[in-house]
Design a protein around this motif. Structure first.
Motif, mmCIF file in Angstrom:
data_model
loop_
_atom_site.group_PDB
_atom_site.id
_atom_site.type_symbol
_atom_site.label_atom_id
_atom_site.label_comp_id
_atom_site.label_asym_id
_atom_site.label_seq_id
_atom_site.Cartn_x
_atom_site.Cartn_y
_atom_site.Cartn_z
ATOM 1 N N ALA A 1 16.213 1.982 13.139
ATOM 2 C CA ALA A 1 17.663 1.767 13.085
ATOM 3 C C ALA A 1 18.437 2.854 13.836
ATOM 4 C CB ALA A 1 18.139 1.693 11.638
ATOM 5 N N LYS A 2 17.809 4.020 14.068
ATOM 6 C CA LYS A 2 18.478 5.076 14.832
ATOM 7 C C LYS A 2 18.751 4.623 16.258
ATOM 8 C CE LYS A 2 16.588 8.937 12.215
ATOM 9 N NZ LYS A 2 15.635 10.051 12.230
ATOM 10 N N ASP A 3 17.799 3.876 16.835
ATOM 11 C CA ASP A 3 17.958 3.378 18.202
ATOM 12 C C ASP A 3 18.627 2.008 18.231
ATOM 13 O OD1 ASP A 3 16.706 5.625 19.244
ATOM 14 O OD2 ASP A 3 14.717 4.735 19.008
ATOM 15 N N ALA A 4 18.365 1.192 17.225
ATOM 16 C CA ALA A 4 18.922 -0.167 17.151
ATOM 17 C C ALA A 4 20.011 -0.169 16.077
ATOM 18 C CB ALA A 4 17.831 -1.171 16.823
ATOM 19 N N GLU A 5 21.220 0.159 16.485
ATOM 20 C CA GLU A 5 22.315 0.314 15.522
ATOM 21 C C GLU A 5 22.670 -0.975 14.796
ATOM 22 O OE1 GLU A 5 25.368 2.092 17.841
ATOM 23 O OE2 GLU A 5 24.176 3.875 18.238
ATOM 24 N N ALA A 6 22.256 -2.118 15.346
ATOM 25 C CA ALA A 6 22.559 -3.403 14.705
ATOM 26 C C ALA A 6 21.730 -3.613 13.441
ATOM 27 C CB ALA A 6 22.308 -4.549 15.684
ATOM 28 N N LEU A 7 20.603 -2.924 13.335
ATOM 29 C CA LEU A 7 19.731 -3.058 12.167
ATOM 30 C C LEU A 7 20.344 -2.289 11.001
ATOM 31 C CD1 LEU A 7 16.987 -4.165 11.165
ATOM 32 C CD2 LEU A 7 16.008 -1.967 11.797
ATOM 33 N N GLU A 8 20.531 -2.981 9.881
ATOM 34 C CA GLU A 8 21.188 -2.364 8.728
ATOM 35 C C GLU A 8 20.358 -2.596 7.464
ATOM 36 O OE1 GLU A 8 25.083 -3.170 5.938
ATOM 37 O OE2 GLU A 8 25.030 -4.030 7.949
ATOM 38 N N ILE A 9 20.042 -1.514 6.779
ATOM 39 C CA ILE A 9 19.327 -1.616 5.502
ATOM 40 C C ILE A 9 20.334 -2.042 4.444
ATOM 41 C CG2 ILE A 9 18.060 -0.356 3.726
ATOM 42 C CD1 ILE A 9 16.992 1.461 5.983
ATOM 43 N N LYS A 10 19.975 -3.084 3.663
ATOM 44 C CA LYS A 10 20.889 -3.597 2.636
ATOM 45 C C LYS A 10 20.477 -3.199 1.228
ATOM 46 C CE LYS A 10 20.939 -8.090 3.885
ATOM 47 N NZ LYS A 10 21.436 -9.464 4.063
ATOM 48 N N GLY A 11 19.235 -2.801 1.046
ATOM 49 C CA GLY A 11 18.740 -2.432 -0.275
ATOM 50 C C GLY A 11 17.268 -2.723 -0.359
ATOM 51 N N GLU B 1 0.802 -1.219 0.000
ATOM 52 C CA GLU B 1 0.000 0.000 0.000
ATOM 53 C C GLU B 1 0.835 1.269 0.000
ATOM 54 O OE1 GLU B 1 -2.429 -0.465 3.434
ATOM 55 O OE2 GLU B 1 -3.289 -2.328 2.715
ATOM 56 N N ASP B 2 1.716 1.408 0.959
ATOM 57 C CA ASP B 2 2.473 2.642 1.159
ATOM 58 C C ASP B 2 3.928 2.428 0.770
ATOM 59 O OD1 ASP B 2 3.508 5.050 1.975
ATOM 60 O OD2 ASP B 2 2.706 4.968 4.005
ATOM 61 N N VAL B 3 4.397 3.192 -0.211
ATOM 62 C CA VAL B 3 5.772 3.054 -0.686
ATOM 63 C C VAL B 3 6.766 3.459 0.397
ATOM 64 C CG1 VAL B 3 7.437 3.875 -2.403
ATOM 65 C CG2 VAL B 3 5.080 3.499 -3.062
ATOM 66 N N VAL B 4 6.433 4.464 1.161
ATOM 67 C CA VAL B 4 7.361 5.047 2.119
ATOM 68 C C VAL B 4 7.421 4.288 3.449
ATOM 69 C CG1 VAL B 4 7.903 7.173 3.389
ATOM 70 C CG2 VAL B 4 7.012 7.310 1.074
ATOM 71 N N ALA B 5 6.318 3.673 3.858
ATOM 72 C CA ALA B 5 6.188 3.101 5.208
ATOM 73 C C ALA B 5 7.329 2.180 5.626
ATOM 74 C CB ALA B 5 4.851 2.401 5.362
ATOM 75 N N PRO B 6 7.682 1.132 4.865
ATOM 76 C CA PRO B 6 8.729 0.245 5.369
ATOM 77 C C PRO B 6 10.076 0.949 5.532
ATOM 78 C CG PRO B 6 7.928 -0.532 3.226
ATOM 79 C CD PRO B 6 7.138 0.669 3.606
ATOM 80 N N ALA B 7 10.436 1.770 4.572
ATOM 81 C CA ALA B 7 11.719 2.474 4.644
ATOM 82 C C ALA B 7 11.743 3.428 5.829
ATOM 83 C CB ALA B 7 11.982 3.226 3.345
ATOM 84 N N LYS B 8 10.658 4.165 6.019
ATOM 85 C CA LYS B 8 10.587 5.147 7.102
ATOM 86 C C LYS B 8 10.642 4.464 8.474
ATOM 87 C CE LYS B 8 8.139 9.292 7.263
ATOM 88 N NZ LYS B 8 9.344 9.901 7.019
ATOM 89 N N ILE B 9 9.856 3.411 8.652
ATOM 90 C CA ILE B 9 9.806 2.719 9.942
ATOM 91 C C ILE B 9 11.155 2.081 10.262
ATOM 92 C CG2 ILE B 9 8.779 0.763 11.182
ATOM 93 C CD1 ILE B 9 6.178 1.409 9.530
ATOM 94 N N ILE B 10 11.743 1.403 9.279
ATOM 95 C CA ILE B 10 13.021 0.718 9.507
ATOM 96 C C ILE B 10 14.130 1.725 9.749
ATOM 97 C CG2 ILE B 10 14.780 -0.725 8.401
ATOM 98 C CD1 ILE B 10 12.396 -2.304 7.143
ATOM 99 N N ALA B 11 14.185 2.804 8.986
ATOM 100 C CA ALA B 11 15.223 3.817 9.180
ATOM 101 C C ALA B 11 15.095 4.467 10.549
ATOM 102 C CB ALA B 11 15.155 4.863 8.077
ATOM 103 N N GLU B 12 13.871 4.746 10.956
ATOM 104 C CA GLU B 12 13.631 5.342 12.272
ATOM 105 C C GLU B 12 14.031 4.365 13.383
ATOM 106 O OE1 GLU B 12 12.864 8.544 14.485
ATOM 107 O OE2 GLU B 12 12.600 8.536 12.317
#
Length: 167
Positions: free
Chosen positions: A101-111, A88-99
């Motif tokens: 990842a600010k607190d959980a530094e172990a989380l890394e976006i790969k692509g 549904e929302d193009v932005v939602a997964p990227a926004k939630i995960i990036a936000e």
């Protein structure tokens, strides 16, 4: 490997392929180092926004990506991989995960994949900075209302000036 096992794996690959093709955005992350509580919280936030996240085998992801016409995405599908799908929302997964990842530094976006096109980490991060769907609709509505609002203010100003002149 038995024929039954191959068929079972092919069904999974077909399912992943369909999810990739149907999704408006797909974000691939490395979740290594997250605590169980952090993973649970991330899943909850994603689920609350209509995003499905799954931990999948890289070989199946490579096959599904290739079947979806994206190539094998070899550089993305390495190490522990979780994939967030949004229909549904193009932005939602990227926004939630990036936000997150600010607190959980172990989380890394790969692509990921944005509307059927392979996206780099930089593109996913740029997408995360955009307002969500509601924010964009609000901006659009504001732009559409501006001419009407300005006309109303001009008419009101003229009416007030006429009242002052009449008094």
């Amino acid at each position: 490997m038995s024929q039954a096992a191959k068929e079972k794996k092919q069904v999974i690959v077909d399912d992943i392929t369909k999810k990739i093709q149907d999704a408006v955005s797909v974000v691939v992350v490395d979740y290594r180092g997250l605590t169980v509580e952090q993973v649970t919280e991330l899943r909850k936030q994603l689920r609350d926004n209509g995003v499905e996240i799954r931990v999948l085998k890289n070989t199946m992801l490579r096959r599904a990506a290739e079947a979806a016409g994206l190539g094998t995405m070899e550089d993305v599908f390495k190490g522990p991989t979780a994939v967030a799908f949004s229909n549904e929302d193009v932005v939602a997964p990227a926004k939630i995960i990036a936000e997150f990842a600010k607190d959980a530094e172990a989380l890394e976006i790969k692509g990921g994949v944005i509307e059927g096109t392979v996206a780099s980490v930089e593109k996913i991060n740029a997408l995360a900075k955009l307002p969500n769907r509601e924010g964009l609709l609000s901006m659009l509505l504001s732009v559409l209302q501006a001419p009407v609002r300005n006309t109303a203010l001009a008419i009101k100003a003229v009416a007030e000036k006429k009242e002052e002149e009449a008094a």
